[in-house]
Motif scaffolding. Structure first.
Motif, PDB file in Angstrom:
ATOM      1  N   GLY A 271       1.406 -28.729   9.557  1.00  0.00           N
ATOM      2  CA  GLY A 271       2.644 -29.127   8.901  1.00  0.00           C
ATOM      3  C   GLY A 271       3.821 -28.301   9.369  1.00  0.00           C
ATOM      4  O   GLY A 271       3.676 -27.144   9.788  1.00  0.00           O
ATOM      5  N   LEU A 272       5.012 -28.888   9.298  1.00  0.00           N
ATOM      6  CA  LEU A 272       6.264 -28.257   9.696  1.00  0.00           C
ATOM      7  C   LEU A 272       7.263 -28.323   8.550  1.00  0.00           C
ATOM      8  O   LEU A 272       7.264 -29.292   7.775  1.00  0.00           O
ATOM      9  N   SER A 273       8.141 -27.317   8.466  1.00  0.00           N
ATOM     10  CA  SER A 273       9.160 -27.293   7.426  1.00  0.00           C
ATOM     11  C   SER A 273      10.427 -26.671   7.986  1.00  0.00           C
ATOM     12  O   SER A 273      10.380 -25.609   8.632  1.00  0.00           O
ATOM     13  N   TRP A 274      11.587 -27.346   7.743  1.00  0.00           N
ATOM     14  CA  TRP A 274      12.882 -26.868   8.253  1.00  0.00           C
ATOM     15  C   TRP A 274      13.957 -27.173   7.223  1.00  0.00           C
ATOM     16  O   TRP A 274      13.913 -28.202   6.547  1.00  0.00           O
ATOM     17  N   ALA A 275      14.932 -26.259   7.122  1.00  0.00           N
ATOM     18  CA  ALA A 275      16.062 -26.436   6.208  1.00  0.00           C
ATOM     19  C   ALA A 275      17.360 -26.200   6.959  1.00  0.00           C
ATOM     20  O   ALA A 275      17.492 -25.193   7.680  1.00  0.00           O
ATOM     21  N   GLN A 276      18.328 -27.082   6.785  1.00  0.00           N
ATOM     22  CA  GLN A 276      19.575 -26.996   7.535  1.00  0.00           C
ATOM     23  C   GLN A 276      20.383 -25.761   7.185  1.00  0.00           C
ATOM     24  O   GLN A 276      21.146 -25.257   8.015  1.00  0.00           O
ATOM     25  N   GLU A 277      20.225 -25.222   5.991  1.00  0.00           N
ATOM     26  CA  GLU A 277      20.962 -24.022   5.622  1.00  0.00           C
ATOM     27  C   GLU A 277      20.368 -22.764   6.253  1.00  0.00           C
ATOM     28  O   GLU A 277      21.012 -21.707   6.260  1.00  0.00           O
ATOM     29  N   GLN A 278      19.146 -22.846   6.749  1.00  0.00           N
ATOM     30  CA  GLN A 278      18.502 -21.752   7.500  1.00  0.00           C
ATOM     31  C   GLN A 278      17.968 -22.337   8.809  1.00  0.00           C
ATOM     32  O   GLN A 278      16.753 -22.402   9.037  1.00  0.00           O
ATOM     33  N   PRO A 279      18.865 -22.779   9.704  1.00  0.00           N
ATOM     34  CA  PRO A 279      18.443 -23.587  10.840  1.00  0.00           C
ATOM     35  C   PRO A 279      17.743 -22.830  11.954  1.00  0.00           C
ATOM     36  O   PRO A 279      17.186 -23.440  12.865  1.00  0.00           O
ATOM     37  N   ASN A 280      17.757 -21.489  11.896  1.00  0.00           N
ATOM     38  CA  ASN A 280      17.151 -20.715  12.976  1.00  0.00           C
ATOM     39  C   ASN A 280      15.641 -20.588  12.866  1.00  0.00           C
ATOM     40  O   ASN A 280      14.998 -20.100  13.798  1.00  0.00           O
ATOM     41  N   GLN A 281      15.077 -20.976  11.732  1.00  0.00           N
ATOM     42  CA  GLN A 281      13.635 -20.830  11.534  1.00  0.00           C
ATOM     43  C   GLN A 281      12.971 -22.184  11.259  1.00  0.00           C
ATOM     44  O   GLN A 281      13.466 -22.976  10.450  1.00  0.00           O
ATOM     45  N   LEU A 282      11.854 -22.397  11.943  1.00  0.00           N
ATOM     46  CA  LEU A 282      10.997 -23.554  11.725  1.00  0.00           C
ATOM     47  C   LEU A 282       9.627 -23.020  11.346  1.00  0.00           C
ATOM     48  O   LEU A 282       9.069 -22.172  12.050  1.00  0.00           O
ATOM     49  N   TYR A 283       9.088 -23.479  10.230  1.00  0.00           N
ATOM     50  CA  TYR A 283       7.802 -22.977   9.755  1.00  0.00           C
ATOM     51  C   TYR A 283       6.691 -23.941  10.152  1.00  0.00           C
ATOM     52  O   TYR A 283       6.767 -25.146   9.883  1.00  0.00           O
ATOM     53  N   TRP A 284       5.684 -23.389  10.795  1.00  0.00           N
ATOM     54  CA  TRP A 284       4.572 -24.172  11.335  1.00  0.00           C
ATOM     55  C   TRP A 284       3.265 -23.639  10.761  1.00  0.00           C
ATOM     56  O   TRP A 284       2.969 -22.458  10.867  1.00  0.00           O
ATOM     57  N   MET A 285       2.516 -24.540  10.133  1.00  0.00           N
ATOM     58  CA  MET A 285       1.234 -24.175   9.531  1.00  0.00           C
ATOM     59  C   MET A 285       0.141 -25.020  10.168  1.00  0.00           C
ATOM     60  O   MET A 285      -0.029 -26.198   9.828  1.00  0.00           O
ATOM     61  N   PRO A 286      -0.610 -24.475  11.143  1.00  0.00           N
ATOM     62  CA  PRO A 286      -1.716 -25.245  11.717  1.00  0.00           C
ATOM     63  C   PRO A 286      -2.887 -25.318  10.748  1.00  0.00           C
ATOM     64  O   PRO A 286      -3.111 -24.391   9.951  1.00  0.00           O
ATOM     65  N   LEU A 287      -3.609 -26.419  10.783  1.00  0.00           N
ATOM     66  CA  LEU A 287      -4.774 -26.596   9.911  1.00  0.00           C
ATOM     67  C   LEU A 287      -5.751 -25.444  10.107  1.00  0.00           C
ATOM     68  O   LEU A 287      -6.153 -25.132  11.226  1.00  0.00           O
ATOM     69  N   GLY A 288      -6.099 -24.787   8.999  1.00  0.00           N
ATOM     70  CA  GLY A 288      -7.059 -23.697   9.046  1.00  0.00           C
ATOM     71  C   GLY A 288      -6.504 -22.399   9.578  1.00  0.00           C
ATOM     72  O   GLY A 288      -7.252 -21.424   9.757  1.00  0.00           O
ATOM     73  N   GLY A 289      -5.199 -22.341   9.839  1.00  0.00           N
ATOM     74  CA  GLY A 289      -4.594 -21.137  10.396  1.00  0.00           C
ATOM     75  C   GLY A 289      -3.640 -20.472   9.426  1.00  0.00           C
ATOM     76  O   GLY A 289      -3.685 -20.706   8.218  1.00  0.00           O
TER      77      GLY A 289
END
Length: 385
Positions: A271-289
């Motif tokens: 899964g991925l998560s991004w917010a325009q108010e904090q655009p420099n970070q993209l959060y990535w959660m791989p399955l089982g990781g």
């Protein structure tokens, strides 16, 4: 490369969106601001244009004067940006396309689905670019999200959750404020307020990132402030043509939210998560990781992200830089057409007239579904069914 000529209609002094366009168009030195009809008051528009550096004979009083003035010039502009009130977008965009200009239109592109289909047809018939300013798709990490989905990092996409919720219209005492009131007036805004204003940004971003188009939807809209005719809050369930499920919430009465544009994408592998108010970070959660933070500007990102990253890692990325990426895409597309070459694939990401049409079809589908207690409603424009 020789600078391309750029003109602007609307976006005059005091405009919210005008400065962002001028910054975005000028950032890379690809466009030169040569013509403008910047205000509905002719003399004010001419005077402001001259102050911005336009030659006196290219600081026009209105868009019709600008069209006639630019049409036959040997140095006529290559691209015109339409940043006028919503109800004028169709006529201006239509006439400039017919005259052979490329157009970047602010959203919504039109007020009706039928108008949107006409714009798409004209752009195809004239072989002119008609882009729509879903400018948030210009953010570097939004483009990296799209690249991750496209290369299969997430596997099949199961769910996308999009939000564009703020609280800046939550004060009922603002009901008669003219800067707010028009947004909820059907005579000026059409069939939708909050969804047509902000929800379509969230919808476009969801579709852009997952690479799927909306087919049908179920909507629940409400006017939390009772004096409003049109909605100030909407919850919409979405079904996309690639099998993904979508959930979209948009609101203008969410006190405590500022801009509130966020996107989460969930696939079978992560899964991925991004917010325009904090655009420099993209959060990535791989399955089982473990959850990882992807930083804008770091090594090893996609070509799409590298091309659209403007400042060194750790420094803030802002909306005008995202707009600049849309303009850079358009400059590359126009230059490629002029020289007869293939454009850079990493730049072929600007929102098209087809995106504007799909958004307008979704606006009408949301209104229809909500009137029918959330019944599932066809959301594709007739020409794409």
């Amino acid at each position: 490369m020789t600078k391309l000529g750029w003109g602007m209609i609307g976006g005059g002094e005091g405009s919210q969106i005008g400065p962002a366009h001028r910054l975005g168009a000028g950032l890379d030195g690809l466009f030169e601001f040569r013509a403008g009809a910047l205000d509905h008051r002719a003399e004010a528009g001419r005077e402001y244009g001259r102050r911005l550096g336009l030659d006196a004979d290219r600081a026009y009083g209105d868009w019709r004067e600008m069209l006639e003035g630019e049409r036959d010039r040997p140095d006529r502009i290559d691209l015109v940006t339409v940043a006028t009130p919503n109800a004028t977008h169709f006529e201006i965009t239509r006439d400039f396309l017919r005259a052979g200009f490329h157009v970047l239109c602010e959203k919504p592109m039109t007020m009706t689905v039928e108008e949107g289909e006409e714009i798409v047809s004209i752009a195809r018939e004239t072989s002119r670019i008609c882009a729509v300013n879903y400018g948030y798709s210009g953010y570097s990490l939004v483009r990296h999200m799209r690249a991750m989905v496209a290369r299969g990092d997430l596997g099949n996409i199961r769910l996308v959750k999009a939000e564009f919720a703020h609280g800046h219209h939550a004060d009922a005492a603002d009901a008669d404020n003219p800067r707010v009131r028009w947004r909820y007036d059907p005579a000026q805004a059409g069939v939708s307020a909050q969804f047509a204003d902000c929800g379509i940004h969230a919808l476009h971003m969801a579709s852009f990132v997952i690479g799927q188009e909306l087919e049908r939807l179920s909507a629940d809209t409400v006017s939390c402030i009772e004096s409003r005719t049109l909605e100030d809050d909407a919850m919409v369930n979405l079904r996309f043509d690639g099998g993904a499920v979508g959930r979209l919430w948009t609101s203008s009465v969410a006190i405590g939210r500022q801009h509130g544009l966020t996107l989460q994408v969930f696939g079978e592998k992560g899964g991925l998560s991004w917010a325009q108010e904090q655009p420099n970070q993209l959060y990535w959660m791989p399955l089982g990781g473990r959850r990882q933070v992807i930083e804008r500007g770091e090594a090893g990102l996609s070509p799409e992200a590298d091309r659209s990253s403007r400042v060194t890692i750790g420094h803030a990325e802002g909306m005008p830089l995202a707009f600049a990426n849309i303009y850079a895409d358009l400059a590359e597309a126009i230059a490629a057409r002029k020289t007869g070459r293939e454009m850079d694939a990493a730049a072929d990401l600007y929102p098209r007239a087809e995106d504007g049409l799909r958004s307008m079809a979704a606006v009408f589908a949301v209104a229809e579904s909500s009137r029918s207690d959330g019944i599932w409603t066809e959301a594709r424009p007739p020409m794409f069914r």
